[in-house]
Design a protein around this motif. Structure first.
Motif, PDB file in Angstrom:
ATOM      1  N   GLU A 159       0.817  -1.217   0.000  1.00 46.07           N
ATOM      2  CA  GLU A 159       0.000   0.000   0.000  1.00 46.07           C
ATOM      3  C   GLU A 159       0.853   1.269   0.000  1.00 46.07           C
ATOM      4  O   GLU A 159       0.360   2.339  -0.341  1.00 46.07           O
ATOM      5  CB  GLU A 159      -0.938   0.021   1.214  1.00 46.07           C
ATOM      6  N   SER A 160       2.115   1.173   0.408  1.00 48.49           N
ATOM      7  CA  SER A 160       2.971   2.361   0.504  1.00 48.49           C
ATOM      8  C   SER A 160       3.590   2.695  -0.847  1.00 48.49           C
ATOM      9  O   SER A 160       4.441   1.962  -1.357  1.00 48.49           O
ATOM     10  CB  SER A 160       4.088   2.134   1.528  1.00 48.49           C
ATOM     11  N   MET A 161       3.188   3.819  -1.396  1.00 44.56           N
ATOM     12  CA  MET A 161       3.678   4.181  -2.733  1.00 44.56           C
ATOM     13  C   MET A 161       5.188   4.399  -2.734  1.00 44.56           C
ATOM     14  O   MET A 161       5.863   4.089  -3.717  1.00 44.56           O
ATOM     15  CB  MET A 161       2.949   5.429  -3.246  1.00 44.56           C
ATOM     16  N   HIS A 162       5.740   4.933  -1.644  1.00 44.58           N
ATOM     17  CA  HIS A 162       7.172   5.209  -1.627  1.00 44.58           C
ATOM     18  C   HIS A 162       7.982   3.915  -1.548  1.00 44.58           C
ATOM     19  O   HIS A 162       9.039   3.809  -2.183  1.00 44.58           O
ATOM     20  CB  HIS A 162       7.513   6.157  -0.480  1.00 44.58           C
ATOM     21  N   THR A 163       7.488   2.951  -0.801  1.00 47.95           N
ATOM     22  CA  THR A 163       8.172   1.657  -0.763  1.00 47.95           C
ATOM     23  C   THR A 163       8.097   0.990  -2.131  1.00 47.95           C
ATOM     24  O   THR A 163       9.084   0.420  -2.611  1.00 47.95           O
ATOM     25  CB  THR A 163       7.556   0.753   0.320  1.00 47.95           C
TER      26      THR A 163
END
Length: 301
Positions: free
Chosen positions: A172-176
């Protein structure tokens, strides 16, 4: 597009580093000028601090601020493995500082001693995060000596990271996710495809990117959301054609939302240090100008 207004804003408000980036990308400037400005943020341990990441004013080296330096190295296409900045980063990464044997810390304790956004607050017990570790793994694979212990470690970490990615798919984490996209691109660039199943990685990333992009474009002007430019910044990206419609939409969105002064609205803020945030906000505006114009030039060419 208000190109001249953007240029004027940069020259009036940007840090020397971002002025040098602007000149390099759009005015045939030299990457040496970028590196001269960048080295001012590098510490003796080879890591970076000193508010290179504008939301964190910690002068001490930290993984996230060092990651920003690696992004600039990539932006100016620096290939010299022996360059002092690259060797410094490798020295920091091999030192074990801010590293638990598997991942580098997302936030460090000294962040709490200086003005910073709440998301860079250090908590003693942090969840495992591959932001920015996945990017560092790729950076090491590209630049470290193939016979070094650091390169050997990166090969092990790449397999660990990929296992984590598959277990936690879709994320869910776009940066990851963007860090995993970078790891994939580093591995392809280095032609070490036997490190992991690169075709499977590609297939999963195609699905992962579409999972995390914010398709409700009404949110784009008001919320901190996931746009395709986080993962795709050229037409040669493996992920461009499948996402062409939303990538092209982002180009139109950028053109339609530019302010009269050549800037774009910043959709996040931090309130604990209002004086420093006002300065950082200007720095972010300059960074966003550079990224938006670069994106339009790359996709509209």
């Amino acid at each position: 597009m208000y190109y001249e207004q953007s240029r004027n804003f940069i020259y009036k408000n940007a840090r020397p580093l971002d002025i040098a980036r602007w000149k390099y990308l759009f005015e045939n400037g030299s990457n040496e000028d970028v590196l001269t400005a960048l080295i001012a943020y590098q510490n003796e341990d080879g890591g970076f601090g000193n508010a290179l990441e504008p939301d964190c004013w910690n002068p001490n080296s930290s993984p996230v601020q060092t990651w920003v330096a690696t992004e600039i190295i990539k932006e100016i296409n620096l290939k010299d493995k022996n360059h002092p900045i690259i060797q410094g980063v490798l020295s920091y990464l091999s030192s074990g500082k801010d590293f638990d044997g598997h991942t580098w810390s997302n936030a460090v304790a000294t962040n709490n001693d200086y003005p910073h956004a709440p998301w860079w607050n250090f908590e003693p017990y942090q969840e495992t995060s591959y932001n920015p570790t996945a990017c560092f793994i790729g950076f090491i694979l590209k630049f470290a000596d193939k016979n070094s212990k650091l390169f050997e470690l990166a090969c092990v970490l790449a397999k660990e990271a990929y296992s984590y990615f598959k277990v936690n798919f879709p994320m869910e984490s776009m940066h990851t996710v963007s860090c995993f996209v970078e790891l994939y691109e580093y591995i392809k660039e280095c032609s070490i495809n036997n490190l992991l199943d690169i075709d499977e990685f590609s297939t999963l990333l195609h699905e992962q990117i579409q999972h995390v992009i914010t398709y409700d474009t009404s949110k784009w002007t008001v919320d901190y959301v996931c746009k395709p430019s986080l993962f795709i910044d050229t037409k040669t990206s493996d992920f461009y054609m499948e996402n062409k419609v939303i990538c092209d939409y982002e180009c139109e969105f950028i053109l339609n939302t530019q302010e009269l002064d050549g800037t774009w609205g910043i959709t996040w803020s931090w309130t604990d240090y209002p004086e420093q945030w006002n300065i950082s906000k200007n720095w972010w505006k300059s960074d966003l100008i550079i990224k938006n114009i670069r994106y339009i030039k790359a996709l509209h060419s």
